[in-house]
Write an enzyme that holds these catalytic residues in place. Structure first.
Site, PDB file in Angstrom:
ATOM      1  N   HIS A  40     -34.803   2.286  68.075  1.00 55.58           N
ATOM      2  CA  HIS A  40     -35.833   2.016  69.078  1.00 55.58           C
ATOM      3  C   HIS A  40     -35.277   1.175  70.216  1.00 55.58           C
ATOM      4  O   HIS A  40     -34.184   0.615  70.129  1.00 55.58           O
ATOM      5  CB  HIS A  40     -37.063   1.355  68.447  1.00 55.58           C
ATOM      6  CG  HIS A  40     -36.807  -0.005  67.852  1.00 55.58           C
ATOM      7  ND1 HIS A  40     -35.889  -0.230  66.854  1.00 55.58           N
ATOM      8  CD2 HIS A  40     -37.382  -1.216  68.118  1.00 55.58           C
ATOM      9  CE1 HIS A  40     -35.914  -1.511  66.524  1.00 55.58           C
ATOM     10  NE2 HIS A  40     -36.798  -2.140  67.279  1.00 55.58           N
ATOM     11  N   ASP A  53     -36.919  -2.320  61.213  1.00 50.77           N
ATOM     12  CA  ASP A  53     -38.014  -2.627  62.139  1.00 50.77           C
ATOM     13  C   ASP A  53     -39.251  -1.765  61.896  1.00 50.77           C
ATOM     14  O   ASP A  53     -39.622  -0.911  62.715  1.00 50.77           O
ATOM     15  CB  ASP A  53     -37.544  -2.512  63.606  1.00 50.77           C
ATOM     16  CG  ASP A  53     -36.554  -3.612  63.965  1.00 50.77           C
ATOM     17  OD1 ASP A  53     -35.565  -3.760  63.210  1.00 50.77           O
ATOM     18  OD2 ASP A  53     -36.764  -4.328  64.952  1.00 50.77           O
ATOM     19  N   ASP A  62     -32.177  -5.831  70.463  1.00 54.07           N
ATOM     20  CA  ASP A  62     -31.275  -6.072  69.327  1.00 54.07           C
ATOM     21  C   ASP A  62     -30.787  -4.771  68.673  1.00 54.07           C
ATOM     22  O   ASP A  62     -30.007  -4.810  67.730  1.00 54.07           O
ATOM     23  CB  ASP A  62     -31.912  -7.017  68.290  1.00 54.07           C
ATOM     24  CG  ASP A  62     -33.240  -6.535  67.746  1.00 54.07           C
ATOM     25  OD1 ASP A  62     -33.959  -5.800  68.452  1.00 54.07           O
ATOM     26  OD2 ASP A  62     -33.580  -6.903  66.603  1.00 54.07           O
ATOM     27  N   HIS A  94     -43.613   0.226  63.998  1.00 56.72           N
ATOM     28  CA  HIS A  94     -43.136  -1.049  64.537  1.00 56.72           C
ATOM     29  C   HIS A  94     -44.031  -1.425  65.717  1.00 56.72           C
ATOM     30  O   HIS A  94     -45.016  -0.747  65.996  1.00 56.72           O
ATOM     31  CB  HIS A  94     -41.670  -0.851  64.968  1.00 56.72           C
ATOM     32  CG  HIS A  94     -40.939  -2.092  65.342  1.00 56.72           C
ATOM     33  ND1 HIS A  94     -41.098  -3.290  64.682  1.00 56.72           N
ATOM     34  CD2 HIS A  94     -40.006  -2.320  66.316  1.00 56.72           C
ATOM     35  CE1 HIS A  94     -40.310  -4.193  65.257  1.00 56.72           C
ATOM     36  NE2 HIS A  94     -39.652  -3.637  66.241  1.00 56.72           N
TER      37      HIS A  94
HETATM   38 ZN   LIG Z   1     -34.850  -5.518  65.460  1.00 53.53          ZN
HETATM   39 ZN   LIG Z   2     -37.722  -4.071  67.097  1.00 59.19          ZN
END
Ligand SMILES: [Zn+2]
Ligand SMILES: [Zn+2]
Length: 308
Positions: A60, A211, A64, A140
């Site tokens: 996604h 996530d 990060d 998420h």
């Molecule tokens: Zn993450």
């Molecule tokens: Zn995330």
């Protein structure tokens, strides 16, 4: 097949734990799942070698998980005549990479193919001569994909006794049958591969899911996998953060593993709030539900064996 944990952290890179990223090496090719900020640092430490980098699969568009992509692309561009690369991920991943290239004016000496999630429910995202990669949406705070890599099945074991009994001498005819082709025996009879090959042997399967809150699609991604790399971001005492920010606790990851039954579970995307010394607690909480579990450490390497 080798799985190398390029990083095991979440949110931000820490001096002792880089961001969650998994490199799968097979037949000289490397398939990379996520590349957060600084991914190339541990990539170099692990001495993976960028020439084989064939694919980057992005879960996604959170920093990060994708801020390391430009660095990885530039790293590969330092090679002479690199092979093309494919980037797969959510809608927007193409635009992200193209804008980075434009703004930062970096040159790339190889083609990049993009495959964005087309909006179907499930399916095959990518395949080459060795494997296929499947994707499914998870849940998420923004659109996020979970992945499963499946090496293609191999032909069954060759039964040399049977072949000899059928009048086939050892030699090139055996090789043809092993590669799935029918052959004519010296007496003229046609022999097909199923006469001399055992049942098809399953390839190795691994899952990479981070996530997300617990949803059924994670179970299908991890089902009977040889290894499942699952987010185990929080201890139970911090589960309100998991709920609020769309993550899994180690306990929830273990609960999913209990239903999906992978041979081994490795927890990744660990919260930066935990020190190295806290990993044992994450493992303990998960192991109470699913035994074959460990918390991943940066640069861990897992040799994935054939299921049989
Ligand atoms: Zn993450
Ligand atoms: Zn995330």
């Amino acid at each position: 097949m080798e799985c190398i944990l390029v990083g095991t952290g979440g949110m931000m890179p820490m001096p002792y734990r880089m961001l969650a990223s998994l490199a799968v090496r097979l037949n000289g090719k490397v398939y990379l799942f996520d590349a957060g900020e600084g991914a190339q640092i541990n990539w170099k430490k692990a001495r993976i070698g960028v020439r084989g980098l064939r694919l980057i699969a992005v879960t996604h568009l959170h920093a990060d998980h994708c801020l390391g992509i430009p660095g990885m692309l530039m790293l590969k561009a330092q090679m002479e005549a690199p092979e093309p690369i494919t980037i797969i991920g959510p809608p927007g991943i193409r635009e992200f990479v193209i804008q980075c290239r434009k703004t930062l004016e970096f040159q790339i000496n190889y083609p990049i193919d993009f495959i964005e999630w087309p909006g179907d429910k499930t399916g095959i995202a990518f395949s080459d001569e060795h494997l296929r990669i499947l994707w499914e949406p998870v849940k998420h705070t923004r659109f996020c994909l979970g992945y499963r890599l499946e090496e293609f099945d191999r032909p069954g074991r060759f039964d040399s006794q049977k072949a000899l009994a059928l009048g086939l001498p050892m030699g090139p005819l055996w090789g043809k049958l092993q590669s799935g082709r029918s052959v004519a025996a010296p007496d003229g009879r046609m022999i097909s591969p199923e006469h001399v090959l055992g049942p098809t042997r399953r390839g190795r399967h691994i899952a990479y899911v981070v996530d997300t809150r617990p949803v059924p699609s994670i179970i299908s991604l991890c089902k009977e996998a040889d290894m499942a790399f699952l987010e185990g971001m929080f201890l139970v005492e911090h589960s309100e953060h998991a709920d609020e920010k769309g993550h899994l606790t180690a306990t929830e990851a273990a609960g999913i593993a209990k239903k999906a039954n992978p041979a081994r579970l490795v927890l990744v995307h660990i919260s930066p709030r935990y020190e190295k010394s806290d990993l044992a607690r994450l493992e303990e909480e998960a192991a109470a539900i699913f035994k074959s579990v460990q918390a991943g450490r940066d640069l861990d390497v897992f040799e994935v064996r054939f299921p049989e």
